[in-house]
Design an enzyme around this catalytic site. Structure first.
Site, PDB file in Angstrom:
ATOM      1  N   HIS A  15      -7.588  -2.295  -4.883  1.00 38.98           N
ATOM      2  CA  HIS A  15      -7.787  -2.854  -3.545  1.00 38.98           C
ATOM      3  C   HIS A  15      -8.414  -4.246  -3.596  1.00 38.98           C
ATOM      4  CE1 HIS A  15      -7.055   1.406  -2.626  1.00 38.98           C
ATOM      5  NE2 HIS A  15      -6.557   0.958  -1.499  1.00 38.98           N
ATOM      6  N   HIS A  29       0.827  -1.199   0.000  1.00 40.09           N
ATOM      7  CA  HIS A  29       0.000   0.000   0.000  1.00 40.09           C
ATOM      8  C   HIS A  29       0.863   1.251   0.000  1.00 40.09           C
ATOM      9  CE1 HIS A  29      -3.400   2.611   1.355  1.00 40.09           C
ATOM     10  NE2 HIS A  29      -4.016   1.843   0.503  1.00 40.09           N
ATOM     11  N   HIS A  75     -15.071   5.594   2.848  1.00 39.47           N
ATOM     12  CA  HIS A  75     -13.720   5.036   2.885  1.00 39.47           C
ATOM     13  C   HIS A  75     -12.709   5.906   3.649  1.00 39.47           C
ATOM     14  CE1 HIS A  75      -9.650   5.070   1.028  1.00 39.47           C
ATOM     15  NE2 HIS A  75      -9.685   3.855   1.538  1.00 39.47           N
ATOM     16  N   HIS A 108     -10.792   5.589   7.684  1.00 39.58           N
ATOM     17  CA  HIS A 108      -9.344   5.616   7.905  1.00 39.58           C
ATOM     18  C   HIS A 108      -8.983   6.630   8.990  1.00 39.58           C
ATOM     19  CE1 HIS A 108      -7.131   3.186   4.914  1.00 39.58           C
ATOM     20  NE2 HIS A 108      -8.202   3.331   4.155  1.00 39.58           N
ATOM     21  N   HIS A 134     -11.375  -2.566   4.066  1.00 38.98           N
ATOM     22  CA  HIS A 134     -11.432  -2.638   2.613  1.00 38.98           C
ATOM     23  C   HIS A 134     -12.270  -3.789   2.097  1.00 38.98           C
ATOM     24  CE1 HIS A 134      -9.490   0.654   0.636  1.00 38.98           C
ATOM     25  NE2 HIS A 134      -8.851   0.819   1.776  1.00 38.98           N
ATOM     26  N   PHE A 191      -1.887   6.813   4.231  1.00 37.98           N
ATOM     27  CA  PHE A 191      -1.785   5.696   3.299  1.00 37.98           C
ATOM     28  C   PHE A 191      -0.499   4.874   3.458  1.00 37.98           C
ATOM     29  CE2 PHE A 191      -4.742   8.062   0.191  1.00 37.98           C
ATOM     30  CZ  PHE A 191      -5.833   7.408   0.697  1.00 37.98           C
ATOM     31  N   HIS A 229      -5.212   5.892  -5.676  1.00 32.75           N
ATOM     32  CA  HIS A 229      -6.399   6.482  -5.044  1.00 32.75           C
ATOM     33  C   HIS A 229      -6.918   7.645  -5.883  1.00 32.75           C
ATOM     34  CE1 HIS A 229      -4.297   4.418  -1.801  1.00 32.75           C
ATOM     35  NE2 HIS A 229      -5.515   4.123  -1.383  1.00 32.75           N
TER      36      HIS A 229
END
Ligand code: C2O
Length: 595
Positions: free
Chosen positions: A207, A180, A328, A332, A370, A357, A198
């Site tokens: 993903h 990632h 999403h 995070h 995810h 990230f 992204h």
């Protein structure tokens, strides 16, 4: 310390019954909401674009996006968007040129995130699916039993052990997390341009493939060919808390670099941007279901809005899909440590682990989060109408690079990941209450006095969104027939939105409200949607860290629901929620798009 919730509060909500009856919203038949005629996508808008070496190349591949963004009628919008520099699908990264990842402009990730180099990059084969005898069934995390939790922790433990015994083994825990970091923080370059998976249509397929291999690796470490990842069922009230299995200190599923707020059954805010919303748990759940309804139904009537805009190398305009924006990103940020706080091991937080990230994959809950993001892809397609996979070749032929459970390197294509059953897994069904969570009107005092609001032309360009702002804006057509609505979606487009991409950003959009709008209550028809952005790095030649973003909201259904379909002019209100002083917006348009 910052325990933000009273854990002894028992929440007696309409959500807790297993029959899922909802008193908070009307429950129209889904078929009434979702069935729209299927139409053929045959737009050919070619355009001259300027590539980096100043060659003019004619391309057709961004045609639908141009249509979406208003080319062919709305030159204001189209001109605001630098067009693609290349129209080829993104190839798998070349590992031989992998370099350090960046946390932000000034700081590099203190270790190398590059995947181990295969002997000969040019000989890396395309992946072929092993035959599937039994599907792996992903279960909701909150409902997992002890046996599953034990198995899962053991698998993660074994992965983590590899970090110590074989640090360069590509199936080790840290190596997997680094995938990632490399794909998202600028380690890979293609044609000298930083690869970013992204904020574009690469988000879902990248993903999906990542989790596919991760799941198989876990299964093979515990010799269970049917092992499946759990999914964090945040779209259902029962899953709107941190999944307890990850919160057991001392287990392999625990990560100390998380925000304190995840403890004690705090209800998750799917639009969270670090700041806690002062409201009840019940209201938060209603907000969450509204956000889900907006992101899955109202704002994602067609593929490009759901998946995000085409990713074309060298293009610095970001237009992520609805689910990538919310929930999403917020999940995070909600899970990771607060940026600027002190990390458990010392040092200043950049949101680690989940909130950045480069480090997100170091928290085992990342893959569970995810898994549900991926599930939304399947759910979205099942809603029907124009909700189908993209058909552009540039998307279908984009490639990634991964190691499988046997440590063999492979190239994979987006076109091969469209059917989860073919890939050997599926999701255990859970009710999706957001499907019926069509918000109701909250304004009681009739229409907003449009005449008292400044027109959009007086408000834009807006140099900073430091306070709520309302304006009036003209529609290209009113009193549209059902057929016209089936053919063209009415879009509210904010373009040339600029902000420092190292900041957390969120603002909300309302239609037809006055300035007394309560932005903490989202469960109302007037709430059109939110824009959010996680701090990220984008573009290798950037001299500043200014993101340029297009944000589109599909408002056809909203206009009907609020009773504005016959109006020529409507009121729009923008409410900053995070980082508003740093947000500027070039302009706004309402356009009709065949999306
Ligand atoms: Cu690649 Cu949830 O981020």
């Amino acid at each position: 310390m910052a325990s933000v919730c009273n854990s002894s509060t028992t929440l007696n909500t309409p959500f807790t019954s297993s029959t899922m009856s909802f008193s908070l919203a009307s429950t129209p038949k889904p078929s009434q909401l979702f069935l729209r005629g299927k139409r053929n996508q045959t737009f050919k808008v070619s355009c001259k674009i300027s590539s980096n070496d100043d060659q003019n190349v004619e391309i057709n591949s961004v045609d639908r996006r141009n249509v979406l963004l208003g080319l062919g009628g709305l030159y204001g919008v189209a001109n605001a968007i630098p067009l693609a520099a290349s129209a080829t699908p993104v190839p798998a990264p070349d590992l031989t040129t992998c370099s350090k990842s960046k946390i932000n402009r000034d700081e590099e990730v203190p270790y190398l995130c590059c995947a181990p180099k295969p002997d000969d990059m040019s000989k890396v084969p395309y992946y072929k699916f092993p035959s599937v005898t039994k599907l792996r069934i992903r279960q909701p995390a909150h409902a997992a039993d002890e046996e599953y939790i034990a198995k899962y922790s053991l698998a993660i433990r074994k992965m983590k052990d590899l970090d110590k015994t074989e640090p360069s083994n590509p199936i080790g825990f840290k190596q997997q997390a680094n995938i990632h970091c490399a794909y998202c923080n600028g380690a890979y370059k293609i044609d000298g341009k930083e690869l970013q998976v992204h904020n574009s249509w690469l988000f879902f397929p990248f993903h999906r493939w990542y989790l596919y291999f991760y799941e198989r690796i876990l299964g093979s470490l515990i010799d269970d060919p049917t092992f499946a990842l759990p999914y964090w069922n945040w779209d259902h009230p029962k899953g709107m808390r941190f999944p307890p299995m990850f919160d057991r200190q001392g287990t392999a599923l625990y990560d100390e670099r998380r925000n304190q707020q995840i403890h004690n059954g705090t209800v998750l805010d799917l639009g969270s941007f670090g700041d806690k919303v002062q409201t009840t748990q019940l209201q938060l759940m209603a907000n969450n279901l509204t956000l889900m309804y907006r992101q899955m139904v109202t704002n994602a009537p067609c593929p490009l809005l759901f998946f995000g805009a085409p990713y074309v190398l060298g293009n610095n305009v970001e237009a992520p899909g609805t689910i990538e924006i919310i929930p999403h990103g917020p999940v995070h940020v909600w899970t990771g440590t607060a940026a600027g706080s002190t990390l458990p091991g010392g040092g200043r937080s950049h949101g680690e682990d989940m909130g950045n990230f480069y480090s997100a994959g170091l928290d085992p809950v990342f893959y569970c989060h995810h898994s549900n993001v991926d599930r939304m892809w399947s759910e979205w397609k099942s809603i029907g109408g124009k909700r189908t996979d993209l058909t552009q070749k540039d998307w279908l032929n984009s490639e990634f690079f991964f190691y499988d459970e046997n440590k063999n390197p492979f190239r994979v294509k987006v076109r091969d990941c469209l059917d989860t059953k073919k890939m050997g897994y599926d999701y255990a069904p859970m009710p999706t209450p957001w499907r019926n969570f069509k918000p109701k009107r909250k304004t009681t005092d009739g229409k907003v006095n449009i005449g008292s609001l400044p027109p959009a032309s007086k408000v834009f360009p807006l140099t900073k969104l430091d306070k709520p702002i309302s304006f009036s804006i003209n529609r290209p057509a009113s009193s549209r027939t059902q057929q016209a609505k089936n053919e063209q979606e009415e879009m509210l487009t904010l373009f040339n939105i600029k902000f420092d991409n190292r900041q957390h950003i969120r603002f909300d959009v309302f239609l037809n409200v006055d300035k007394n709008v309560n932005a903490d209550e989202l469960d109302k028809t007037e709430f059109a949607g939110s824009y959010t952005s996680l701090p990220h790095v984008h573009g290798p030649n950037q001299t500043n860290h200014i993101a340029t973003v297009v944000f589109q909201l599909a408002i056809t259904e909203l206009l009907e629901d609020i009773g504005l379909e016959d109006e020529n002019t409507i009121a729009v209100t923008l409410v900053p929620r995070k980082g508003g002083e740093g947000i500027s917006i070039g302009g706004v348009e309402i356009n009709l798009a065949s999306c």
